[in-house]
Design a protein around this motif. Structure first.
Motif, PDB file in Angstrom:
ATOM      1  N   PHE A  17       5.847 105.332  69.014  1.00  0.00           N
ATOM      2  CA  PHE A  17       5.499 104.149  68.209  1.00  0.00           C
ATOM      3  C   PHE A  17       4.086 104.259  67.657  1.00  0.00           C
ATOM      4  O   PHE A  17       3.844 104.041  66.463  1.00  0.00           O
ATOM      5  CB  PHE A  17       5.632 102.876  69.036  1.00  0.00           C
ATOM      6  N   GLU A  38       4.558 104.297  63.859  1.00  0.00           N
ATOM      7  CA  GLU A  38       4.838 102.947  63.352  1.00  0.00           C
ATOM      8  C   GLU A  38       3.673 101.978  63.444  1.00  0.00           C
ATOM      9  O   GLU A  38       3.693 100.921  62.801  1.00  0.00           O
ATOM     10  CB  GLU A  38       6.030 102.349  64.110  1.00  0.00           C
ATOM     11  N   LYS A  83       0.671  99.801  62.838  1.00  0.00           N
ATOM     12  CA  LYS A  83      -0.056  99.369  61.646  1.00  0.00           C
ATOM     13  C   LYS A  83      -0.832  98.095  61.976  1.00  0.00           C
ATOM     14  O   LYS A  83      -0.668  97.511  63.046  1.00  0.00           O
ATOM     15  CB  LYS A  83       0.909  99.084  60.490  1.00  0.00           C
ATOM     16  N   SER A 108       3.261  96.422  69.472  1.00  0.00           N
ATOM     17  CA  SER A 108       4.477  96.646  70.261  1.00  0.00           C
ATOM     18  C   SER A 108       4.264  96.265  71.714  1.00  0.00           C
ATOM     19  O   SER A 108       3.130  96.133  72.194  1.00  0.00           O
ATOM     20  CB  SER A 108       4.918  98.112  70.168  1.00  0.00           C
ATOM     21  N   LYS A 143       6.901  94.702  67.947  1.00  0.00           N
ATOM     22  CA  LYS A 143       8.169  95.380  68.196  1.00  0.00           C
ATOM     23  C   LYS A 143       8.382  95.548  69.698  1.00  0.00           C
ATOM     24  O   LYS A 143       7.477  95.957  70.420  1.00  0.00           O
ATOM     25  CB  LYS A 143       8.194  96.752  67.519  1.00  0.00           C
TER      26      LYS A 143
END
Length: 300
Positions: free
Chosen positions: A135, A139, A141, A146, A261
């Protein structure tokens, strides 16, 4: 740029009385924190940052530097009562640290890359570190954080109630809410949480819960500073108030700044909530070593 692992260890001295008394669970005297660091290195984390108290910094370094030198970069930051408080006058009766989100804020000047946060005394499992590293590398950002979601049934204790952040996950796999349930236990074979009024509510064993394994973009530091300032003005005079990570996550979502997430894992969580948990943790780690998931000596 490899992600960093931030380990919350500022409470270790008060919890154990002395760092030399940190309990060994592995076959070669490894503590739980050793396994987390080992899993992080295997998953591709490039730096370990420890949040500790300054008064036991040298003792702490003596324990971990010989193990980690040449294996991974390390850094140490201190969580002090007056860190990042600005002009706020700390009440004279305040002795309790400001909490886990304040601990993260204390690492602001040591981290410039995506990073994960864990507790020092929880065993999270290799799968969780692999998923978090993926992650953070692909991913993470400014508007996507998360949290690792553990199955509740794999985080309860046989010896008493536990506190867990119960996650509500939407259809796209993102956190819609996180509710701290402070009294979760098994009652006649059913996991329940108990309210302050004594009422009991069932929870499924596969309910996702947070064990304080979070993934953040460095943008979280500015958000945390803003929220910490608000916290001090609202709750700073309460000697027991704490600024927790879920507060930051909740406001991140509620203010429509971004999304969190949920990274599901089937890993078994271990921890010593009660002293009676210790033999079970030791047996579980021995089984993992026997199955070849870890070597007999992590740092040999």
């Amino acid at each position: 740029m490899q992600p960093t692992l931030l380990i919350l260890a500022a409470g270790m001295a008060s919890r154990y009385g002395s760092l030399k008394q940190i309990q060994s669970f592995g076959p070669s005297g490894e503590t739980i924190i050793d396994y987390s660091i080992y899993d992080a290195i295997r998953a591709g984390f490039g730096k370990i940052v420890f949040i500790i108290r300054e008064n036991f910094a040298e003792e702490f370094k003596e324990i971990f530097e010989p193990k980690l030198k040449g294996r991974v970069a390390t850094d140490y930051v201190f969580q002090d009562m007056d860190s990042f408080t600005g002009d706020y006058q700390i009440p004279a009766d305040r002795t309790k640290p400001w909490g886990t989100a304040h601990a993260i804020l204390c690492a602001k000047n040591a981290i410039n890359e995506p990073f994960a946060v864990i507790n020092a005394d929880d065993f999270y499992g290799a799968d969780a570190f692999v998923k978090m590293a993926a992650f953070l590398n692909g991913e993470s950002k400014e508007d996507i954080y998360s949290v690792v979601g553990y199955e509740l049934g794999k985080t309860v204790s046989e010896h008493g109630s536990v506190s867990r952040g119960v996650c509500a996950v939407n259809g796209t796999g993102f956190l819609s809410a996180i509710n701290e349930r402070t009294k979760i236990y098994t009652d006649n074979g059913q996991i329940v949480y108990e309210e302050a009024d004594g009422s009991k509510h069932p929870l499924s064993a596969d309910t996702p819960v947070s064990m304080n394994f979070w993934g953040f973009h460095p943008s979280v530091f500015n958000l945390s500073q803003t929220l910490f300032n608000e916290f001090l003005q609202k709750s700073g005079t309460n000697p027991k108030s704490e600024f927790f990570i879920p507060i930051v996550a909740d406001e991140f979502i509620r203010r429509d700044i971004g999304k969190v997430k949920v990274l599901p894992t089937t890993a078994q969580w271990f921890g010593v909530t009660y002293k009676e948990d210790a033999p079970g943790v030791q047996a579980s780690l021995s089984a993992l070593v026997k199955n070849g998931e870890y070597p007999d000596n992590l740092w040999k």
